[in-house]
Design a protein around this motif. Structure first.
Motif, PDB file in Angstrom:
ATOM      1  N   PHE A  31      86.569  15.650 -23.647  1.00  0.00           N
ATOM      2  CA  PHE A  31      87.303  16.738 -23.009  1.00  0.00           C
ATOM      3  C   PHE A  31      87.667  17.845 -23.998  1.00  0.00           C
ATOM      4  O   PHE A  31      88.055  18.938 -23.592  1.00  0.00           O
ATOM      5  N   LEU A  32      87.533  17.563 -25.284  1.00  0.00           N
ATOM      6  CA  LEU A  32      87.889  18.530 -26.315  1.00  0.00           C
ATOM      7  C   LEU A  32      87.113  19.833 -26.156  1.00  0.00           C
ATOM      8  O   LEU A  32      87.682  20.929 -26.222  1.00  0.00           O
ATOM      9  N   VAL A  78      74.358  14.943 -23.257  1.00  0.00           N
ATOM     10  CA  VAL A  78      74.311  15.708 -22.015  1.00  0.00           C
ATOM     11  C   VAL A  78      73.823  14.783 -20.906  1.00  0.00           C
ATOM     12  O   VAL A  78      73.339  13.676 -21.166  1.00  0.00           O
ATOM     13  N   HIS A  79      73.951  15.251 -19.645  1.00  0.00           N
ATOM     14  CA  HIS A  79      73.750  14.356 -18.516  1.00  0.00           C
ATOM     15  C   HIS A  79      72.787  14.942 -17.490  1.00  0.00           C
ATOM     16  O   HIS A  79      72.801  16.140 -17.216  1.00  0.00           O
ATOM     17  N   SER A  80      71.963  14.067 -16.921  1.00  0.00           N
ATOM     18  CA  SER A  80      71.031  14.377 -15.838  1.00  0.00           C
ATOM     19  C   SER A  80      69.964  15.363 -16.294  1.00  0.00           C
ATOM     20  O   SER A  80      70.068  15.951 -17.375  1.00  0.00           O
ATOM     21  N   PRO A  81      68.941  15.588 -15.480  1.00  0.00           N
ATOM     22  CA  PRO A  81      67.885  16.537 -15.869  1.00  0.00           C
ATOM     23  C   PRO A  81      68.398  17.958 -16.122  1.00  0.00           C
ATOM     24  O   PRO A  81      67.806  18.721 -16.876  1.00  0.00           O
ATOM     25  N   ALA A 139      80.643  23.729 -15.265  1.00  0.00           N
ATOM     26  CA  ALA A 139      79.250  23.934 -14.877  1.00  0.00           C
ATOM     27  C   ALA A 139      78.334  24.308 -16.042  1.00  0.00           C
ATOM     28  O   ALA A 139      77.177  24.675 -15.822  1.00  0.00           O
ATOM     29  N   VAL A 140      78.810  24.205 -17.268  1.00  0.00           N
ATOM     30  CA  VAL A 140      77.983  24.586 -18.419  1.00  0.00           C
ATOM     31  C   VAL A 140      76.868  23.572 -18.647  1.00  0.00           C
ATOM     32  O   VAL A 140      77.092  22.359 -18.620  1.00  0.00           O
ATOM     33  N   LEU A 157      76.984  19.402 -19.580  1.00  0.00           N
ATOM     34  CA  LEU A 157      77.817  18.945 -20.688  1.00  0.00           C
ATOM     35  C   LEU A 157      78.844  17.928 -20.221  1.00  0.00           C
ATOM     36  O   LEU A 157      79.246  17.051 -20.982  1.00  0.00           O
ATOM     37  N   PHE A 158      79.266  18.047 -18.957  1.00  0.00           N
ATOM     38  CA  PHE A 158      80.322  17.174 -18.441  1.00  0.00           C
ATOM     39  C   PHE A 158      79.831  16.506 -17.159  1.00  0.00           C
ATOM     40  O   PHE A 158      79.167  17.133 -16.335  1.00  0.00           O
TER      41      PHE A 158
END
Length: 288
Positions: A99-100, A177-180, A118-119, A184-185
């Motif tokens: 979360f930082l 990072v996450h998903s295709p 949404a970044v 970032l979150f």
């Protein structure tokens, strides 16, 4: 718009039967429910746009929202809360590792909650030290996550400091990072977190930092105030924050810019310092 419609107390009444008293009762109820004057005004304007459309299509003879008194908003200088640099430092220290970077983007790039959530990795240019704001996360009914353009069409390129670049690079290295889409979150279902999830982690961070009544949006004010204190002009601040018009920036932050009186005082003070300095140098020369 969806929130406005759901809160509307006369949404089940036919257009031809809507009266001004219905709108007035709705506005009063929103105030009694504790909504801020700005929120009341936004919802009122959203619903009024529908009523005006109905009038223009001759489904209504007049606009029943015309002349309705809205709650008075506090002046920006009284309503705005700006955390100190020390407070922001405490929040960064208290934040969970993942979360930082979220907190840092809000405080040092001025992103709104939905924009920060949404970044994607491809939005960050680590070499040019820029961050693209191209989308935001919104929560729909039933907790569904919607990905939409930024508020008021405020797509922009933010020039970020070296420290924030390092925070984001460390996030990618340590958290990943996450998903295709390389978010970032991560929230539920492989999508970014919505405002309720972020709100939970924000409250946890504020409590751990030993602070009270600090809102996540206050970090955006912190960022704007820092730009203004550094001498940035209105248009520069407008572009950095993604405001659609310079008047929006001025209406929100005009009290933070130095006034003509402040500039006069500073100029006269500089002249006096120069004169006193010259006088002291002259005195030392004569004594020698």
């Amino acid at each position: 718009m969806s929130l406005a419609v759901r809160s509307c107390t006369f949404s089940d009444i036919e257009f031809r039967n809507i009266k001004r008293s219905h709108v007035e009762a709705w506005v009063k109820k929103m105030s009694q429910d504790g909504l801020a004057p700005g929120t009341v005004k936004t919802r009122y304007n959203n619903v009024r746009s529908v009523l005006r459309g109905a009038r223009n299509d001759r489904m209504l003879a007049t606009d029943p929202a015309d002349g309705v008194t809205l709650p008075r908003a506090r002046k920006a200088e009284h309503a705005m809360s700006i955390p100190s640099p020390s407070d922001v430092g405490k929040l960064l220290e208290a934040a969970d590792p993942w979360f930082l970077s979220f907190v840092a983007m809000c405080g040092f790039a001025g992103l709104r909650l939905g924009e920060a959530a949404a970044v994607q990795l491809t939005d960050i240019d680590f070499l040019r030290r820029t961050l693209k704001v191209e989308r935001q996360i919104q929560r729909a009914g039933g907790g569904e996550v919607l990905i939409t353009p930024p508020k008021y069409g405020s797509e922009r390129l933010v020039h970020i400091p070296d420290g924030l670049v390092q925070v984001l690079a460390r996030h990618v290295e340590q958290i990943g990072v996450h998903s295709p889409q390389k978010w970032l979150f991560l929230g539920d279902g492989g999508l970014p977190p919505h405002q309720n999830t972020v709100g939970y982690w924000w409250r946890k961070t504020v409590k751990a930092a030993g602070l009270e009544a600090v809102k996540l949006h206050d970090l955006r004010h912190f960022y704007a105030s820092g730009l203004i204190a550094a001498g940035c002009d209105v248009v520069t601040v407008q572009r950095a924050l993604g405001h659609s018009k310079a008047t929006t920036t001025l209406n929100t932050y005009a009290h933070l810019w130095p006034t003509a009186e402040d500039r006069t005082r500073s100029a006269a003070g500089a002249m006096m310092d120069d004169a006193l300095g010259i006088s002291a140098d002259s005195l030392r020369t004569h004594q020698a």
